[in-house]
Write an enzyme that holds these catalytic residues in place. Structure first.
Site, PDB file in Angstrom:
ATOM      1  N   CYS A  53       0.820  -1.219   0.000  1.00  0.00           N
ATOM      2  CA  CYS A  53       0.000   0.000   0.000  1.00  0.00           C
ATOM      3  C   CYS A  53       0.852   1.267   0.000  1.00  0.00           C
ATOM      4  O   CYS A  53       0.368   2.347  -0.325  1.00  0.00           O
ATOM      5  CB  CYS A  53      -0.957  -0.004   1.179  1.00  0.00           C
ATOM      6  SG  CYS A  53      -2.153  -1.342   1.063  1.00  0.00           S
ATOM      7  N   HIS A 108      -3.167   7.623   1.547  1.00  0.00           N
ATOM      8  CA  HIS A 108      -3.600   6.286   1.139  1.00  0.00           C
ATOM      9  C   HIS A 108      -4.983   6.036   1.735  1.00  0.00           C
ATOM     10  O   HIS A 108      -5.261   6.398   2.881  1.00  0.00           O
ATOM     11  CB  HIS A 108      -2.595   5.249   1.653  1.00  0.00           C
ATOM     12  CG  HIS A 108      -3.068   3.843   1.514  1.00  0.00           C
ATOM     13  ND1 HIS A 108      -3.581   3.358   0.335  1.00  0.00           N
ATOM     14  CD2 HIS A 108      -3.141   2.827   2.421  1.00  0.00           C
ATOM     15  CE1 HIS A 108      -3.924   2.092   0.515  1.00  0.00           C
ATOM     16  NE2 HIS A 108      -3.680   1.757   1.768  1.00  0.00           N
ATOM     17  N   ASN A 118     -10.104   0.180  -0.434  1.00  0.00           N
ATOM     18  CA  ASN A 118      -8.641   0.246  -0.415  1.00  0.00           C
ATOM     19  C   ASN A 118      -8.100  -0.389  -1.700  1.00  0.00           C
ATOM     20  O   ASN A 118      -8.200  -1.606  -1.873  1.00  0.00           O
ATOM     21  CB  ASN A 118      -8.141  -0.502   0.830  1.00  0.00           C
ATOM     22  CG  ASN A 118      -6.621  -0.459   0.973  1.00  0.00           C
ATOM     23  OD1 ASN A 118      -5.916  -0.083   0.046  1.00  0.00           O
ATOM     24  ND2 ASN A 118      -6.137  -0.873   2.127  1.00  0.00           N
TER      25      ASN A 118
HETATM   26  O1  UT7 Z   1      -3.764  -0.652   3.272  1.00  0.00           O
HETATM   27  C1  UT7 Z   1      -3.030  -1.404   4.160  1.00  0.00           C
HETATM   28  C2  UT7 Z   1      -3.291  -0.992   5.485  1.00  0.00           C
HETATM   29  N1  UT7 Z   1      -4.465  -1.627   6.014  1.00  0.00           N
HETATM   30  C3  UT7 Z   1      -5.135  -0.961   6.902  1.00  0.00           C
HETATM   31  O2  UT7 Z   1      -4.824   0.190   7.148  1.00  0.00           O
HETATM   32  C4  UT7 Z   1      -6.224  -1.669   7.674  1.00  0.00           C
HETATM   33  C5  UT7 Z   1      -6.091  -1.272   9.109  1.00  0.00           C
HETATM   34  N2  UT7 Z   1      -7.081  -1.846   9.958  1.00  0.00           N
HETATM   35  C6  UT7 Z   1      -8.399  -1.501   9.890  1.00  0.00           C
HETATM   36  O3  UT7 Z   1      -8.797  -0.721   9.063  1.00  0.00           O
HETATM   37  C7  UT7 Z   1      -9.327  -2.048  10.925  1.00  0.00           C
HETATM   38  O4  UT7 Z   1      -8.569  -2.679  11.940  1.00  0.00           O
HETATM   39  C8  UT7 Z   1     -10.343  -3.085  10.335  1.00  0.00           C
HETATM   40  C9  UT7 Z   1     -11.370  -2.356   9.478  1.00  0.00           C
HETATM   41  C10 UT7 Z   1      -9.626  -4.138   9.558  1.00  0.00           C
HETATM   42  C11 UT7 Z   1     -11.111  -3.741  11.495  1.00  0.00           C
HETATM   43  O5  UT7 Z   1     -11.754  -2.760  12.275  1.00  0.00           O
HETATM   44  P1  UT7 Z   1     -11.637  -2.828  13.865  1.00  0.00           P
HETATM   45  O6  UT7 Z   1     -12.455  -1.737  14.386  1.00  0.00           O
HETATM   46  O7  UT7 Z   1     -10.164  -2.840  14.188  1.00  0.00           O
HETATM   47  O8  UT7 Z   1     -12.350  -4.215  14.189  1.00  0.00           O
HETATM   48  P2  UT7 Z   1     -11.747  -5.485  14.906  1.00  0.00           P
HETATM   49  O9  UT7 Z   1     -10.755  -6.171  14.039  1.00  0.00           O
HETATM   50  O10 UT7 Z   1     -11.336  -5.079  16.275  1.00  0.00           O
HETATM   51  O11 UT7 Z   1     -13.045  -6.396  14.993  1.00  0.00           O
HETATM   52  C12 UT7 Z   1     -14.169  -6.008  15.797  1.00  0.00           C
HETATM   53  C13 UT7 Z   1     -15.238  -7.052  15.625  1.00  0.00           C
HETATM   54  C14 UT7 Z   1     -14.698  -8.483  15.766  1.00  0.00           C
HETATM   55  O12 UT7 Z   1     -15.672  -9.248  16.456  1.00  0.00           O
HETATM   56  P3  UT7 Z   1     -15.514  -9.573  18.012  1.00  0.00           P
HETATM   57  O13 UT7 Z   1     -14.203 -10.287  18.140  1.00  0.00           O
HETATM   58  O14 UT7 Z   1     -15.520  -8.239  18.697  1.00  0.00           O
HETATM   59  O15 UT7 Z   1     -16.717 -10.415  18.296  1.00  0.00           O
HETATM   60  C15 UT7 Z   1     -14.605  -8.959  14.343  1.00  0.00           C
HETATM   61  O16 UT7 Z   1     -14.744 -10.355  14.232  1.00  0.00           O
HETATM   62  O17 UT7 Z   1     -15.812  -6.983  14.319  1.00  0.00           O
HETATM   63  C16 UT7 Z   1     -15.786  -8.269  13.719  1.00  0.00           C
HETATM   64  N3  UT7 Z   1     -15.661  -8.126  12.286  1.00  0.00           N
HETATM   65  C17 UT7 Z   1     -16.707  -7.948  11.467  1.00  0.00           C
HETATM   66  N4  UT7 Z   1     -18.033  -7.901  11.689  1.00  0.00           N
HETATM   67  C18 UT7 Z   1     -18.850  -7.709  10.636  1.00  0.00           C
HETATM   68  C19 UT7 Z   1     -14.529  -8.079  11.556  1.00  0.00           C
HETATM   69  N5  UT7 Z   1     -14.820  -7.897  10.246  1.00  0.00           N
HETATM   70  C20 UT7 Z   1     -16.172  -7.827  10.176  1.00  0.00           C
HETATM   71  C21 UT7 Z   1     -17.072  -7.634   9.110  1.00  0.00           C
HETATM   72  N6  UT7 Z   1     -18.378  -7.572   9.382  1.00  0.00           N
HETATM   73  N7  UT7 Z   1     -16.646  -7.479   7.834  1.00  0.00           N
END
Ligand code: UT7
Length: 327
Positions: free
Chosen positions: A117, A254, A284
């Protein structure tokens, strides 16, 4: 005594998105996710997905044609092609040579840059160095990706985040008095920290598994580092050049997550009006996100000649970087 230096000027910008749009609601039909979750956590509402017969080089060629048209330059002027991509057409040769062939560009220099990225920040820095060293006068610097091909479409934690697309800049070496209020690339900064190799990677590859593999990510860890590193990357450019954050007309970051973009803007004290956001429409697109955002800002009349513009990106590796230019 006036010193004349070579500087890389942005002569043209072009973007290309594949025709097929996939909405969050469509993904919610096949994954345990919802439009509300994706919007709230990422800001994404939809993404573009390449057709089966549409390759990364095809997206790149379309963006490059539009950038050349915008620059009012013929393809015969192109002496250097740098493609930032992590989804090359083939393991080798470089996708840049496929672009050269499909565009009908003359014999010149063509190679890929792989910094995921952060690829476009790396490609701009590399291209700028080549132009200032006199290797070429006119360059195409392209970010192009088909991440849809490396997603695990059964993994809701990654499948909802990415899209396909391409963006291109025409950079031209011009003689300049080297002042900071003159046009062109003013400063670039690059970093990598391989201790985070396992936080964002593809679980395949010709040497490791002989397969293409799928994207895997420790999203929370990437998020935490992204906010800090992306803000620092712009602060370093400001320190190098003596500008203040308030001097920036536009930040074109980005496009990974709206929450990251907003947090970086807040850390830098930027008016949200000065921060370009396209992640809502494009998702993204990895190395393509910055040039696509630049093309969108140009189309919408937000990017105008003479503006001071900062770009910044972070991705797998971790690799990150930034560039400051006067458009
Ligand atoms: O370009 C390269 C760089 N990449 C990035 O910059 C990505 C950086 N990271 C992010 O943007 C965020 O961390 C994500 C969007 C990937 C995730 O968001 P988050 O607020 O950090 O969520 P999380 O990973 O802490 O997950 C929270 C909850 C989890 O459930 P539990 O464990 O709390 O029950 C996940 O399983 O959300 C759940 N979850 C989803 N739920 C519905 C994860 N993905 C999904 C989904 N739909 N698609």
């Amino acid at each position: 005594m006036r010193t004349i230096v070579l500087r890389s000027l942005v002569a043209g910008i072009g973007g290309y998105l594949p025709a097929r749009i996939v909405t969050n609601a469509e993904l919610a039909l096949v994954l345990d996710t919802s439009d509300a979750w994706i919007r709230e956590r990422t800001g994404i509402t939809r993404r573009h997905v390449a057709a089966d017969d549409e390759l990364t080089s095809d997206l790149a060629v379309e963006a490059a044609r539009r950038a050349l048209q915008n620059a009012d330059l013929p393809v015969s002027a192109v002496e250097l092609i740098v493609v930032a991509t992590s989804t090359p057409d083939h393991t080798f040769p470089a996708t840049a040579t496929a672009v050269q062939r499909k565009l009908g560009a003359p014999i010149g220099i063509a190679f890929d840059v792989q910094a995921v990225c952060a690829g476009f920040a790396y490609a701009v820095a590399v291209t700028d160095s080549f132009l200032r060293a006199g290797h070429a006068r006119t360059a195409l610097v392209i970010g192009a990706e088909t991440f849809s091909r490396i997603l695990d479409w059964t993994d809701r934690t990654t499948a909802v985040l990415f899209g396909d697309g391409a963006g291109a800049l025409v950079l031209r070496a011009e003689r300049s008095a080297g002042r900071l209020d003159d046009r062109g690339v003013l400063a670039t900064r690059l970093w990598a920290d391989g201790r985070h190799y396992g936080d964002l990677y593809v679980d395949g590859g010709p040497s490791a598994t002989r397969t293409t593999g799928h994207l895997r990510m420790n999203g929370r860890e990437v998020f935490r580092h992204a906010v800090v590193r992306l803000a620092e990357s712009v602060e370093a450019l400001l320190a190098d050049t003596g500008f203040a954050a308030g001097d920036l007309d536009l930040l074109v970051p980005h496009q990974a997550n709206l929450r990251i973009i907003e947090a970086v803007g807040r850390r830098l004290g930027l008016d949200p009006q000065r921060v370009v956001v396209t992640v809502d429409r494009h998702a993204n697109t990895s190395a393509a996100s910055i040039p696509l955002a630049l093309a969108t800002a140009l189309e919408e009349g937000r990017l105008t000649r003479g503006q001071l513009v900062a770009l910044n990106a972070l991705g797998g590796g971790f690799a990150w970087g930034s560039a400051l230019l006067r458009f």
